[in-house]
Scaffold this active site. Structure first.
Site, PDB file in Angstrom:
ATOM      1  N   ASP A  53       0.741  -1.079   0.016  1.00 40.23           N
ATOM      2  CA  ASP A  53       0.222   0.134   0.016  1.00 40.23           C
ATOM      3  C   ASP A  53       0.784   1.129  -0.076  1.00 40.23           C
ATOM      4  OD1 ASP A  53      -2.069  -1.509  -0.115  1.00 40.23           O
ATOM      5  OD2 ASP A  53      -2.890  -0.698   1.639  1.00 40.23           O
ATOM      6  N   ASN A  95      -4.864  -1.968  -4.221  1.00 48.65           N
ATOM      7  CA  ASN A  95      -6.036  -2.154  -3.305  1.00 48.65           C
ATOM      8  C   ASN A  95      -5.672  -1.292  -1.955  1.00 48.65           C
ATOM      9  OD1 ASN A  95      -8.644  -2.775  -2.599  1.00 48.65           O
ATOM     10  ND2 ASN A  95      -7.895  -4.987  -1.823  1.00 48.65           N
ATOM     11  N   ASP A 331     -10.423  -2.491  12.354  1.00 48.73           N
ATOM     12  CA  ASP A 331      -9.648  -3.488  11.543  1.00 48.73           C
ATOM     13  C   ASP A 331      -9.063  -4.382  12.750  1.00 48.73           C
ATOM     14  OD1 ASP A 331      -9.727  -2.381   9.105  1.00 48.73           O
ATOM     15  OD2 ASP A 331      -8.135  -0.952   9.483  1.00 48.73           O
ATOM     16  N   GLU A 359     -11.255  -4.696   1.946  1.00 49.38           N
ATOM     17  CA  GLU A 359     -10.429  -5.526   0.966  1.00 49.38           C
ATOM     18  C   GLU A 359     -11.371  -6.523   0.380  1.00 49.38           C
ATOM     19  OE1 GLU A 359      -9.121  -4.022   3.639  1.00 49.38           O
ATOM     20  OE2 GLU A 359      -7.053  -3.441   3.109  1.00 49.38           O
ATOM     21  N   HIS A 405      -4.968  -8.953   3.785  1.00 44.50           N
ATOM     22  CA  HIS A 405      -3.863  -9.531   4.695  1.00 44.50           C
ATOM     23  C   HIS A 405      -4.478  -9.521   6.052  1.00 44.50           C
ATOM     24  CE1 HIS A 405      -4.205  -4.912   5.895  1.00 44.50           C
ATOM     25  NE2 HIS A 405      -5.096  -4.889   5.061  1.00 44.50           N
ATOM     26  N   ARG A 406      -5.484  -8.985   6.543  1.00 50.70           N
ATOM     27  CA  ARG A 406      -5.820  -9.400   7.844  1.00 50.70           C
ATOM     28  C   ARG A 406      -6.583 -10.703   8.002  1.00 50.70           C
ATOM     29  NH1 ARG A 406      -4.438  -4.994  10.118  1.00 50.70           N
ATOM     30  NH2 ARG A 406      -4.676  -2.938   8.790  1.00 50.70           N
ATOM     31  N   LYS A 433       0.559  -6.164   2.376  1.00 45.73           N
ATOM     32  CA  LYS A 433      -0.173  -5.012   2.260  1.00 45.73           C
ATOM     33  C   LYS A 433       0.373  -4.208   3.478  1.00 45.73           C
ATOM     34  CE  LYS A 433      -4.934  -3.610   1.100  1.00 45.73           C
ATOM     35  NZ  LYS A 433      -4.933  -2.197   1.321  1.00 45.73           N
TER      36      LYS A 433
END
Ligand SMILES: Nc1ncnc2c1ncn2[C@@H]1O[C@H](COP(=O)(O)OP(=O)(O)OP(=O)(O)O)[C@@H](O)[C@H]1O
Ligand SMILES: Nc1ccn([C@H]2C[C@H](O)[C@@H](COP(=O)(O)O)O2)c(=O)n1
Length: 681
Positions: A53, A95, A331, A359, A405-406, A433
């Site tokens: 990012d 993204n 998040d 995402e 990613h999370r 990311k």
């Protein structure tokens, strides 16, 4: 970073140690843009996150003409000169929402007559809404067109209507879809607030307020003071002008900290002196996700904090199920959904509608993947509830990660499950990311359950291609490699360096040499006591000495433990002669790789000729057969297939074909039927 199709995480038992977190994504991308908006001034940013990012933001700023020098985590930026913006620019922002939204707003106000900018991203970015921001900018006279679907990127920006821009001092923007829209307006309006105030009215309940707090805090660092009336009305005063702070340090990422806080709470037992210490972010962080520690504490995790650190240990166990409004930590709250797997009762996370436009649709993603593990999961438009599987209901799962990613990071924590079921993370590269080295950090802190680290043994005669195959298989799985032949070769070199004859009567001295080898494998180099011995160990004499010293039982014993200790997370591919029979007898996959003497001699011949050696095929074949004989007939650990080995004759196989065969066996042997239908077979 693991750039492989999937990463198998062995059953994990505990975790302890210290980790330095990478820089915050939210802060990094904000300050990169703010520094770029300080016309003609230079800012040096320290500890900037290096990730997909931030790369997207940096590349876009460079395309726009920003002068950027980057050295590791330090970025030196000279602000954009409005007069020298390019006439046309196409910005691909991957993204990265933290690049797409603020750049849209800033460029919509900066683009001049005769200029045109296009902003686009990956397929998922083209599904992430931006209509509310575009509507707000259009109130100012900005000329923005949708290039595909109304309400979504890609966008085309042309010069704003100057009269409308001057006339409209008050802008309305929705606050209940993504706080990034408001952030984008707050960062863009100082570019035009020269002679009059600009007021932003938030329509609807403002979500994720802590992210707006970060924006306001950073704006102040760049000379812009915004009046905040109860999070509903924000005023950017006339005369606002970006002013570089000169230097700025980026805090570590509080959202990334959540996985490590959870790790400590799940796996660091204080009774055993274990703790996870997280450096780079503390309770005084300006990032809203730092409040994740309150939620973790509610679940029973023990968290101590200081100005720039967190120390986490398991407290109550099992964890306590909680009912929590996750709006302020959107998040990090995903991590709570995985912690719920280790809680007694049902955990409910509410007020998280924004998960659906991140995402991926994160509510659906969490429901799908938690269910695969056996959890009982329910959800609604803006909530999720998770009850853990019963002890006997855990199922091994291949976790789809949706390029998010999370999802990848939080599901790694499922590997501590009490049933020791396998957890596979698909497309682990997506962590790039925000936390490219997340899995490396996890593996440095986590201890596997006994004998859980997966080992693939590849044994076989000389020049059958073991080393080549081991390297290819390891690359595909992200595993470490053990070239045990190299160990015997170095032992031979070390013995010679100490003036020892390699003969059975010197066994005790030779074993001492083997036991005390000071070795570093560094790519092509092999450092023995700091000196590169790669050439010596690969020479003819080196091969002979290796064959002789490897036949001495005391030497083999001396090297056994060292070899076993190479079995580290996430796994090991070990090549040699006795990997499957002696060193790793419990390995889930043992391959005995062979090829005809003719093929092997020919391969070695080509290999040596290409390296510039003057060799004869016939004598090579004789030496190879002699070595085969010595290796197979020696009394200790002779070369032979383990009883449970799969024999692979690669005489007529390419390296790629042999690799694919081993990977196929691996998928059956390790992951078993659970993964057989999940897209990799
Ligand atoms: N399937 C294959 N087809 C053709 N050539 C191969 C194949 N596998 C390996 N080779 C080639 O054979 C040569 C010997 O391979 P490699 O060094 O991997 O063998 P090895 O079994 O590890 O040898 P050693 O036991 O001596 O360490 C290399 O040049 C390699 O590229
Ligand atoms: N596990 C092992 C590995 C190697 N050896 C012996 C066999 C060879 O003579 C010598 C060098 O091996 P190479 O580099 O050719 O694979 O070491 C062994 O006995 N056991």
């Amino acid at each position: 970073m693991f750039s492989i199709p999937f990463l198998d995480i062995a059953a994990l038992q505990s975790a302890t140690g210290t980790v330095q977190l990478p820089g915050s994504k939210s802060i990094s991308n904000r300050v990169l843009l703010l520094a770029a908006l300080c016309e003609g001034q230079t800012t040096v940013l320290h500890d900037v996150l290096a990730s997909d990012d931030t790369d997207a933001m940096l590349t876009a700023l460079q395309t726009l003409g920003c002068e950027i020098e980057r050295q590791a985590q330090q970025v030196r930026i000279t602000g954009l000169d409005r007069q020298s913006l390019p006439a046309q620019a196409q910005l691909h922002l991957g993204n990265a929402g933290t690049a797409m939204r603020p750049l849209t707003a800033a460029l919509a106000l900066l683009v001049g007559p005769g200029q045109a900018f296009e902003l686009t991203g990956v397929a998922r970015m083209q599904e992430r809404p931006i209509g509310d921001l575009v509507d707000a900018l259009r109130q100012l006279g900005c000329a923005i067109d949708y290039l595909k679907n109304p309400g979504f990127p890609p966008l085309a920006l042309r010069a704003a209507d100057p009269q409308k821009l001057q006339a409209s001092g008050s802008i309305q923007i929705r606050g209940d879809v993504s706080s990034q829209f408001l952030t984008a307006m707050l960062m863009a309006l100082p570019l035009v607030a020269k002679e009059r105030d600009y007021v932003i009215e938030v329509v609807g309940e403002l979500i994720s307020k802590p992210y707006i707090a970060i924006t306001l805090n950073l704006l102040a660092r760049f000379g812009i003071v915004v009046r905040n009336d109860n999070w509903q009305r924000f005023t950017i005063a006339a005369g606002s002008r970006y002013q570089s702070p000169g230097q700025l340090h980026v805090e570590a990422d509080a959202s990334s900290a959540s996985y490590l806080v959870a790790l400590g709470g799940i796996a660091s037992d204080p009774a055993l002196g274990q703790a996870i210490t997280i450096e780079g972010v503390g309770e005084d962080s300006i990032q809203g996700d730092i409040r994740f520690i309150d939620a973790a504490r509610q679940m029973g995790v023990h968290v101590e904090t200081g100005p720039n650190w967190l120390r986490v240990q398991r407290g109550q166990w099992p964890l306590k199920a909680i009912d929590i409004d996750g709006n302020h930590i959107p998040d990090a709250a995903m991590t709570l959904a995985v912690m719920a797997l280790y809680a007694e009762g049902t955990t409910r996370i509410t007020n998280i509608a924004s998960w659906r436009v991140k995402e991926t649709d994160r509510i659906d993603a969490m429901v799908n993947e938690l269910s695969k593990l056996g959890a009982v999961v329910d959800s609604g438009p803006d909530w999720i509830s998770v009850a853990p599987p019963a002890a006997d209901a855990w199922r091994s799962a291949s976790i789809a990660t949706y390029d998010d990613h999370r999802v990848a990071m939080c599901f790694s924590l499922a590997a501590f499950n009490p049933a020791s079921v396998a957890v596979r993370i698909e497309d682990p590269r997506c962590v790039g990311k925000t936390f490219p080295d997340y899995f490396e950090a996890l593996f440095a802190l986590a201890q596997p359950k006994p004998n859980a680290v997966p080992v693939i043994c590849i044994d076989g005669p000389s020049a059958s291609g073991k080393g080549t195959l081991a390297a290819h298989v390891a690359k595909q799985l992200g595993f470490h490699v053990l070239d045990s032949g190299a160990l015997y070769r170095v032992a031979g070199v070390a013995a010679r360096q100490r003036g020892l004859d390699i003969a059975p009567e010197h066994a005790p001295a030779l074993a001492d040499v083997a036991r005390s080898l000071q070795l570093v494998f560094d790519g092509e180099r092999v450092l023995l006591d700091g000196r590169d011995v790669a050439a010596a160990m690969r020479s003819d004499a080196g091969s002979r000495d290796a064959s002789l010293i490897s036949a001495i039982p005391a030497v083999r014993d001396a090297l056994l433990q060292w070899q076993r200790e190479r079995a580290a997370l996430p796994g090991l591919v070990a090549d040699g002669r006795d990997m499957g029979t002696v060193v790793f007898p419990d390995a889930p996959l043992k391959v005995f790789l062979t090829a005809s003497a003719e093929h092997r001699a020919e391969r070695r011949y080509k290999q040596l000729i290409s390296q510039g050696f003057d060799v004869k095929l016939a004598s090579l074949r004789e030496e190879l057969e002699a070595r085969d004989l010595r290796d197979t007939t020696r009394a200790v650990a002779p070369l032979k297939p383990a009883v449970d080995a799969k024999v692979l004759d690669n005489s007529d196989l390419s390296v790629a074909e042999a690799t694919e065969q081993v990977l196929q066996w691996w998928r059956q042997a390790y992951a078993g039927a659970a993964f057989a239908t999940l897209g990799h077979d």
